[in-house]
Scaffold this active site. Structure first.
Site, PDB file in Angstrom:
ATOM      1  N   HIS A 129      16.632  26.527   8.892  1.00  0.00           N
ATOM      2  CA  HIS A 129      17.167  26.330  10.247  1.00  0.00           C
ATOM      3  C   HIS A 129      18.360  27.253  10.479  1.00  0.00           C
ATOM      4  O   HIS A 129      19.118  27.531   9.545  1.00  0.00           O
ATOM      5  CB  HIS A 129      17.634  24.884  10.445  1.00  0.00           C
ATOM      6  CG  HIS A 129      16.561  23.885  10.154  1.00  0.00           C
ATOM      7  ND1 HIS A 129      15.409  23.796  10.891  1.00  0.00           N
ATOM      8  CD2 HIS A 129      16.463  22.942   9.193  1.00  0.00           C
ATOM      9  CE1 HIS A 129      14.653  22.839  10.386  1.00  0.00           C
ATOM     10  NE2 HIS A 129      15.257  22.299   9.359  1.00  0.00           N
ATOM     11  N   GLU A 188      20.923  19.159   8.197  1.00  0.00           N
ATOM     12  CA  GLU A 188      20.224  17.896   7.980  1.00  0.00           C
ATOM     13  C   GLU A 188      20.484  17.392   6.573  1.00  0.00           C
ATOM     14  O   GLU A 188      20.969  18.147   5.716  1.00  0.00           O
ATOM     15  CB  GLU A 188      18.712  18.060   8.218  1.00  0.00           C
ATOM     16  CG  GLU A 188      18.021  18.991   7.247  1.00  0.00           C
ATOM     17  CD  GLU A 188      16.561  19.259   7.634  1.00  0.00           C
ATOM     18  OE1 GLU A 188      16.291  19.513   8.819  1.00  0.00           O
ATOM     19  OE2 GLU A 188      15.706  19.219   6.743  1.00  0.00           O
ATOM     20  N   HIS A 219      14.123  25.245   2.532  1.00  0.00           N
ATOM     21  CA  HIS A 219      13.833  23.878   2.077  1.00  0.00           C
ATOM     22  C   HIS A 219      12.440  23.435   2.459  1.00  0.00           C
ATOM     23  O   HIS A 219      11.848  23.972   3.403  1.00  0.00           O
ATOM     24  CB  HIS A 219      14.867  22.897   2.637  1.00  0.00           C
ATOM     25  CG  HIS A 219      14.865  22.802   4.135  1.00  0.00           C
ATOM     26  ND1 HIS A 219      15.506  23.715   4.941  1.00  0.00           N
ATOM     27  CD2 HIS A 219      14.285  21.925   4.977  1.00  0.00           C
ATOM     28  CE1 HIS A 219      15.335  23.378   6.203  1.00  0.00           C
ATOM     29  NE2 HIS A 219      14.586  22.290   6.265  1.00  0.00           N
ATOM     30  N   ARG A 271       9.659  28.794  10.226  1.00  0.00           N
ATOM     31  CA  ARG A 271       8.703  28.515   9.159  1.00  0.00           C
ATOM     32  C   ARG A 271       8.417  29.807   8.398  1.00  0.00           C
ATOM     33  O   ARG A 271       8.022  30.814   8.995  1.00  0.00           O
ATOM     34  CB  ARG A 271       7.428  27.942   9.784  1.00  0.00           C
ATOM     35  CG  ARG A 271       6.472  27.326   8.805  1.00  0.00           C
ATOM     36  CD  ARG A 271       5.243  26.746   9.498  1.00  0.00           C
ATOM     37  NE  ARG A 271       5.541  25.547  10.256  1.00  0.00           N
ATOM     38  CZ  ARG A 271       5.230  25.360  11.541  1.00  0.00           C
ATOM     39  NH1 ARG A 271       4.625  26.293  12.238  1.00  0.00           N
ATOM     40  NH2 ARG A 271       5.522  24.228  12.142  1.00  0.00           N
TER      41      ARG A 271
END
Ligand code: ZN
Length: 310
Positions: free
Chosen positions: A97, A115, A172, A192
């Site tokens: 991200h 996150e 991740h 992605r």
């Protein structure tokens, strides 16, 4: 206000999802490929309804827009956090991200995403991907171009109770056999890098290699999560993380405990057991917000909760 805001989850079917959200939490999931329950969300792709009380039937985004005083008049166009339970029957794509600054410029003023994950349950010998092993961006690009994912990715074994903080720029992926709770900035921007060559519905999901290369931290930098546990007679308090976007803690209660609420608002997610929160029955899977000025909540039972506040 002394009224708890109980929320109704929004379910998301995913190519990698399963049925544990029903088995574990008793949720009425739509199918056996349900990957996510968005349990505290004001995101437009899954805006939680308020389950009961004064604001029953309204969305969380409506409440944020029209009753900001319940959130301590916190600033921001959108509700800042998003909480999900995630059931990965299969591996999730390898992703990264952006931070707020990159998203601001390259994603029309959107927010980046930090996150964190608390592992609720996993199969034996499960693992997760956090970080990578490339020394430079050139090396990283080469590894990706040549598909050397095993050389590139940092794979880590996991066990129930493990916790990971995932700052922007961290490669991740959640992997198969994992059930976890994710607390994150309210953002859906994901780059992605790899999807295992999967072809859901006959075609591959889009990759974002260029943006991914832009934002990946290189070399990978470890985030030192300093978990602290405080043992008391009727409860254990586990401090998990505090960052500019959220503070997350866990409480394992055996009997009776008073949770202070002096924050702008406090998210409470029941992750195990059952009991009462100020006399209201609460069980595994129930998620709610204690509004501004709530002061304190008496929690009784054998019950574990994960709390989050800004
Ligand atoms: Zn992510």
């Amino acid at each position: 206000m002394r009224e708890i805001i109980r929320l109704t989850p929004v379910f998301k079917e995913m190519v990698w999802g399963g049925n544990k959200l029903r088995e574990h939490f008793g949720y009425p999931i739509p199918g056996d490929d349900t990957g996510e329950a968005w349990v505290v969300s004001a995101h437009q792709e899954g805006d939680c309804l308020i389950a009961e009380g004064t604001f029953a039937g309204k969305t969380l985004s409506w409440l944020w827009d029209n009753h900001r005083e319940l959130f301590g008049n916190a600033k921001g166009k959108e509700f800042p956090l998003l909480v999900k339970f995630i059931d990965a029957r299969e591996d999730l794509s390898i992703q990264v991200h952006p931070d707020d600054a990159y998203a601001q410029v390259h994603e029309n003023g959107a927010r980046g995403k930090t996150e964190c994950w608390y592992i609720l349950d996993c199969e034996e010998n499960s693992d997760i991907i956090v970080g990578h092993k490339a020394g430079t961006k050139e090396e990283m690009k080469q590894m990706i171009d040549e598909g050397r994912w095993e050389d590139f990715l940092q794979v880590r074994p996991i066990h129930p109770g493990d916790f990971f903080q995932i700052p922007p720029g961290t490669v991740h992926a959640i992997r198969k056999g994992t059930l976890l709770i994710e607390i994150q900035q309210n953002s859906a921007i994901t780059y992605r890098l790899y999807d295992y060559g999967r072809m859901p519905g006959g075609k591959p999901r889009e990759l974002h290699i260029r943006q991914g290369l832009d934002v990946v931290e290189c070399p990978h930098r470890e985030t030192g999560v300093r978990r602290q546990v405080f043992h008391e007679e009727s409860y254990d308090r586990t401090f998990l993380v505090s960052c500019p976007f959220y503070t997350v803690e866990k409480y394992d209660i055996r009997g009776s405990f008073v949770l202070p609420q002096d924050q702008p608002f406090m998210i409470v997610n029941v992750i195990d057991g059952e009991g009462y929160i100020d006399g209201m029955p609460a069980k595994k899977g129930d998620c709610m917000i204690l509004p501004c000025g709530y002061k304190e909540a008496r929690i009784e039972g054998n019950i574990s909760i994960v709390t989050a506040h800004i």
